[in-house]
Scaffold this active site. Structure first.
Site, PDB file in Angstrom:
ATOM      1  N   CYS A   1      38.082  30.325   8.166  1.00 41.05           N
ATOM      2  CA  CYS A   1      38.897  31.307   8.352  1.00 41.05           C
ATOM      3  C   CYS A   1      38.248  32.148   9.820  1.00 41.05           C
ATOM      4  CB  CYS A   1      38.468  32.386   7.475  1.00 41.05           C
ATOM      5  SG  CYS A   1      38.926  34.207   7.715  1.00 41.05           S
TER       6      CYS A   1
ATOM      7  N   CYS B   1      36.868  35.420   9.757  1.00 37.69           N
ATOM      8  CA  CYS B   1      35.631  35.509   9.247  1.00 37.69           C
ATOM      9  C   CYS B   1      34.463  34.874  10.373  1.00 37.69           C
ATOM     10  CB  CYS B   1      35.453  34.395   7.975  1.00 37.69           C
ATOM     11  SG  CYS B   1      36.631  35.013   6.773  1.00 37.69           S
TER      12      CYS B   1
END
Length: 136
Positions: A58, A61
């Site tokens: 991600c 992230c």
């Protein structure tokens, strides 16, 4: 602010770029037993827990991971945990994760707040509010 909704939707195309998701005082949670031990320790020490449900694929992230680690070093009165939603898929599902990253704020093992997305300023505001009431 960024959110990844599922694998493949939010890959930033830089899969060879390694991000250290758990430096500083961030504890990596890889088992349910590890989760339970950390939550019990936080209860015993009267610490607030911030659990970051994240994924290595991600982009948002990866972007917020170093900031989360920095915060963990600045706020030793708070326990910072990192859970990979793919590594602990069933556990993550039980927390009703709809997007990554999702940050859960826990006291005595119970959720009292959450933040969805890689929003640095909102995360900082929530922590600042906590540190006003949590002794250093």
């Amino acid at each position: 602010m960024g959110n990844c909704l599922h694998k493949g939707n939010c890959n930033d195309g830089d899969s060879d770029h390694h991000v250290d998701f758990a430096s500083g005082n961030v504890q990596i949670i890889t088992t349910l037993e590890s989760w339970n031990q950390n939550i019990e320790r936080a209860k015993k020490d009267s610490k607030i827990v911030i659990a970051n449900f994240s994924a290595t694929w991600c982009g948002p992230c990866k972007m917020i991971a170093p900031y989360f680690s920095d915060l963990s070093q600045k706020h030793s009165s708070i326990m910072f945990l990192l859970i990979d939603v793919d590594e602990l898929a069933d556990f993550s599902t039980s927390w009703d994760i709809k997007a990554t990253p999702t940050f859960f704020f826990l006291k005595d093992g119970n959720e009292f707040d959450r933040l969805v997305g890689a929003n640095k300023s909102e995360l900082e505001k929530k922590i600042a509010a906590l540190t006003d009431v949590v002794p250093h």
